[in-house]
Enzyme design. Structure first.
Site, PDB file in Angstrom:
ATOM      1  N   LYS A  26      -4.372   1.510   5.662  1.00 43.76           N
ATOM      2  CA  LYS A  26      -5.288   0.466   6.131  1.00 43.76           C
ATOM      3  C   LYS A  26      -4.906  -0.007   7.541  1.00 43.76           C
ATOM      4  CE  LYS A  26      -4.300  -2.335   2.734  1.00 43.76           C
ATOM      5  NZ  LYS A  26      -3.233  -1.536   2.088  1.00 43.76           N
ATOM      6  N   ARG A 101      -7.698  -9.864  -1.310  1.00 45.12           N
ATOM      7  CA  ARG A 101      -6.829  -9.130  -2.225  1.00 45.12           C
ATOM      8  C   ARG A 101      -6.968  -9.619  -3.650  1.00 45.12           C
ATOM      9  NH1 ARG A 101      -2.610  -7.498   1.585  1.00 45.12           N
ATOM     10  NH2 ARG A 101      -1.226  -6.058   0.540  1.00 45.12           N
ATOM     11  N   ARG A 140       8.068   4.901   5.901  1.00 47.72           N
ATOM     12  CA  ARG A 140       7.510   4.069   6.979  1.00 47.72           C
ATOM     13  C   ARG A 140       8.627   3.354   7.750  1.00 47.72           C
ATOM     14  NH1 ARG A 140       2.861  -0.055   5.800  1.00 47.72           N
ATOM     15  NH2 ARG A 140       4.269  -0.710   4.126  1.00 47.72           N
ATOM     16  N   ARG A 173      10.688  -2.072   6.441  1.00 53.88           N
ATOM     17  CA  ARG A 173      10.262  -3.369   5.919  1.00 53.88           C
ATOM     18  C   ARG A 173      10.996  -3.646   4.607  1.00 53.88           C
ATOM     19  NH1 ARG A 173       3.707  -3.447   6.196  1.00 53.88           N
ATOM     20  NH2 ARG A 173       4.001  -4.183   4.062  1.00 53.88           N
ATOM     21  N   ARG A 184       4.560  -4.327  -5.714  1.00 50.89           N
ATOM     22  CA  ARG A 184       3.327  -4.367  -4.905  1.00 50.89           C
ATOM     23  C   ARG A 184       2.231  -3.507  -5.546  1.00 50.89           C
ATOM     24  NH1 ARG A 184       5.558  -2.293   0.471  1.00 50.89           N
ATOM     25  NH2 ARG A 184       3.431  -2.429   1.265  1.00 50.89           N
TER      26      ARG A 184
HETATM   27  P1  AP5 Z   1      -0.124   1.929   6.810  1.00 48.21           P
HETATM   28  O1  AP5 Z   1      -1.261   2.160   7.745  1.00 48.21           O
HETATM   29  O2  AP5 Z   1       0.936   0.970   7.229  1.00 48.21           O
HETATM   30  O3  AP5 Z   1      -0.677   1.564   5.355  1.00 48.21           O
HETATM   31  P2  AP5 Z   1      -1.226   0.206   4.771  1.00 48.21           P
HETATM   32  O4  AP5 Z   1      -2.311   0.537   3.830  1.00 48.21           O
HETATM   33  O5  AP5 Z   1      -1.541  -0.762   5.882  1.00 48.21           O
HETATM   34  O6  AP5 Z   1       0.051  -0.236   3.969  1.00 48.21           O
HETATM   35  P3  AP5 Z   1       0.764  -1.641   3.821  1.00 48.21           P
HETATM   36  O7  AP5 Z   1       1.973  -1.345   2.981  1.00 48.21           O
HETATM   37  O8  AP5 Z   1       1.017  -2.300   5.139  1.00 48.21           O
HETATM   38  O9  AP5 Z   1      -0.281  -2.422   3.049  1.00 48.21           O
HETATM   39  P4  AP5 Z   1      -0.036  -3.622   2.176  1.00 48.21           P
HETATM   40  O10 AP5 Z   1      -1.415  -3.985   1.849  1.00 48.21           O
HETATM   41  O11 AP5 Z   1       0.871  -3.442   1.024  1.00 48.21           O
HETATM   42  O12 AP5 Z   1       0.836  -4.590   3.107  1.00 48.21           O
HETATM   43  P5  AP5 Z   1       0.449  -5.850   3.981  1.00 48.21           P
HETATM   44  O13 AP5 Z   1       1.226  -5.775   5.212  1.00 48.21           O
HETATM   45  O14 AP5 Z   1      -1.020  -6.029   4.042  1.00 48.21           O
HETATM   46  O15 AP5 Z   1       0.524   3.364   6.503  1.00 48.21           O
HETATM   47  C1  AP5 Z   1       1.664   3.483   5.663  1.00 48.21           C
HETATM   48  C2  AP5 Z   1       2.533   4.667   6.148  1.00 48.21           C
HETATM   49  O16 AP5 Z   1       1.795   5.882   5.989  1.00 48.21           O
HETATM   50  C3  AP5 Z   1       2.886   4.596   7.636  1.00 48.21           C
HETATM   51  O17 AP5 Z   1       4.177   5.111   7.795  1.00 48.21           O
HETATM   52  C4  AP5 Z   1       1.851   5.491   8.337  1.00 48.21           C
HETATM   53  O18 AP5 Z   1       2.353   6.067   9.519  1.00 48.21           O
HETATM   54  C5  AP5 Z   1       1.594   6.541   7.254  1.00 48.21           C
HETATM   55  N1  AP5 Z   1       0.200   7.014   7.228  1.00 48.21           N
HETATM   56  C6  AP5 Z   1      -0.932   6.282   7.395  1.00 48.21           C
HETATM   57  N2  AP5 Z   1      -2.019   7.062   7.272  1.00 48.21           N
HETATM   58  C7  AP5 Z   1      -1.557   8.326   6.997  1.00 48.21           C
HETATM   59  C8  AP5 Z   1      -2.215   9.577   6.748  1.00 48.21           C
HETATM   60  N3  AP5 Z   1      -3.550   9.683   6.748  1.00 48.21           N
HETATM   61  N4  AP5 Z   1      -1.446  10.647   6.503  1.00 48.21           N
HETATM   62  C9  AP5 Z   1      -0.073  10.559   6.498  1.00 48.21           C
HETATM   63  N5  AP5 Z   1       0.604   9.398   6.735  1.00 48.21           N
HETATM   64  C10 AP5 Z   1      -0.141   8.297   6.970  1.00 48.21           C
HETATM   65  O19 AP5 Z   1       0.984  -7.025   3.054  1.00 48.21           O
HETATM   66  C11 AP5 Z   1       2.353  -7.234   2.854  1.00 48.21           C
HETATM   67  C12 AP5 Z   1       2.552  -8.410   1.921  1.00 48.21           C
HETATM   68  O20 AP5 Z   1       1.974  -9.603   2.493  1.00 48.21           O
HETATM   69  C13 AP5 Z   1       1.876  -8.303   0.547  1.00 48.21           C
HETATM   70  O21 AP5 Z   1       2.664  -7.568  -0.366  1.00 48.21           O
HETATM   71  C14 AP5 Z   1       1.751  -9.781   0.162  1.00 48.21           C
HETATM   72  O22 AP5 Z   1       2.995 -10.299  -0.247  1.00 48.21           O
HETATM   73  C15 AP5 Z   1       1.399 -10.435   1.494  1.00 48.21           C
HETATM   74  N6  AP5 Z   1      -0.053 -10.489   1.700  1.00 48.21           N
HETATM   75  C16 AP5 Z   1      -0.754  -9.882   2.691  1.00 48.21           C
HETATM   76  N7  AP5 Z   1      -2.053 -10.142   2.572  1.00 48.21           N
HETATM   77  C17 AP5 Z   1      -2.187 -10.925   1.484  1.00 48.21           C
HETATM   78  C18 AP5 Z   1      -3.313 -11.498   0.837  1.00 48.21           C
HETATM   79  N8  AP5 Z   1      -4.568 -11.318   1.287  1.00 48.21           N
HETATM   80  N9  AP5 Z   1      -3.092 -12.261  -0.271  1.00 48.21           N
HETATM   81  C19 AP5 Z   1      -1.846 -12.473  -0.734  1.00 48.21           C
HETATM   82  N10 AP5 Z   1      -0.734 -11.947  -0.173  1.00 48.21           N
HETATM   83  C20 AP5 Z   1      -0.911 -11.174   0.931  1.00 48.21           C
END
Ligand code: AP5
Length: 229
Positions: A26, A101, A140, A173, A184
């Site tokens: 994402k 979410r 990552r 991270r 998660r």
């Molecule tokens: P990446 O693009 O970083 O993936 P992502 O889907 O953004 O993964 P996240 O782990 O960041 O999502 P998340 O939703 O768990 O975390 P967030 O930061 O929102 O890609 C991942 C890896 O794969 C990278 O190394 C990339 O290079 C690689 N990659 C990407 N595309 C690829 C492809 N096509 N092929 C191969 N490799 C690829 O949230 C973190 C925390 O914040 C949550 O756990 C929660 O505690 C809190 N939080 C955030 N938002 C909320 C909310 N709305 N409500 C409540 N808590 C929240």
């Protein structure tokens, strides 16, 4: 996997929701789409990590929850997004990465946009098999200065261990460590996956096969947004 073009009219305010489990890509895709479309990328994960880095009250509340892989309370996130989407850089539109979410957050988003369930969001559900999610999350690496994301195998930095943009040493991270990842994914299954059903009847809902290269996935998303360059 997706339906027809999202038919976003030229000049229309583009509002995109990127759904998908942790590691689906994402953040990677939101960054590219926002740059391509010239609209704001809103990552709640980045906003919360920034709040933690600055030691704000929000950051202090979020830190222990995020470290364990839980979800930060809905009221905090709804307030954060309501303020954010009304800033000037969202005038042309925005891409939501990591919000909503929960069903409560989705309903909050509808009401803050003055919607009645028909607000014209383009919704992409990016799907990736679990073993690949685990591979992506464990490999990552992240820049704590500019929040750029890398992968040790599939998207390594030019110089090992250093951010391409500002040379900051890359880190893993806290919530990419094994026990937090399990939590998660469990939170995703229980509280976020139901949003797929919530949105799936909408005409601008698209399922996307995220288990392809970054460029191929980007091409599909960008095409669906009606941008053919
Ligand atoms: P990446 O693009 O970083 O993936 P992502 O889907 O953004 O993964 P996240 O782990 O960041 O999502 P998340 O939703 O768990 O975390 P967030 O930061 O929102 O890609 C991942 C890896 O794969 C990278 O190394 C990339 O290079 C690689 N990659 C990407 N595309 C690829 C492809 N096509 N092929 C191969 N490799 C690829 O949230 C973190 C925390 O914040 C949550 O756990 C929660 O505690 C809190 N939080 C955030 N938002 C909320 C909310 N709305 N409500 C409540 N808590 C929240």
């Amino acid at each position: 996997m997706g339906g027809g073009s999202a038919d976003v009219a030229a000049g229309a305010r583009v509002r995109v929701i990127l759904l998908g489990p942790p590691g689906a890509g994402k953040g990677t895709q939101a960054g590219r789409l926002a740059a391509e479309r010239g609209i704001a990328r809103i990552s709640t994960g980045d906003m919360l990590r920034d709040a933690i880095a600055h030691g704000t009250p929000l950051g202090q509340q979020a830190a222990p929850i995020m470290e364990k892989g839980g979800l930060v309370p809905d009221e905090l996130l709804i307030g954060l997004i309501e303020e954010r989407i009304h800033r000037p850089d969202c005038a042309q539109g925005y891409i939501l990465d990591g919000f909503p979410r929960t069903l409560r957050q989705a309903e909050g988003l509808e009401s803050m946009e003055g919607g009645d369930g028909t607000t014209s969001f383009v919704i992409f559900d990016v799907e990736v098999p679990r073993p690949e999610l685990l591979r992506r999350l464990s490999g990552r690496r992240w820049c704590p200065t500019c929040q750029a994301t890398y992968h040790v195998e599939s998207n390594p930095p030019t110089r090992p261990g250093l951010c391409d943009w500002d040379s900051t040493p890359l880190i893993q991270r806290e919530d990419d460590k094994e026990s937090a990842v399990a939590q998660r994914l469990a939170e995703y299954d229980k509280r976020t996956a139901p949003l797929i059903e919530y949105y799936s009847g909408r005409s601008r809902f698209h399922r996307i096969d995220g288990n392809r290269s970054v460029d191929v996935v980007f091409g599909e998303l960008n095409g669906l947004l009606g941008v053919c360059r």
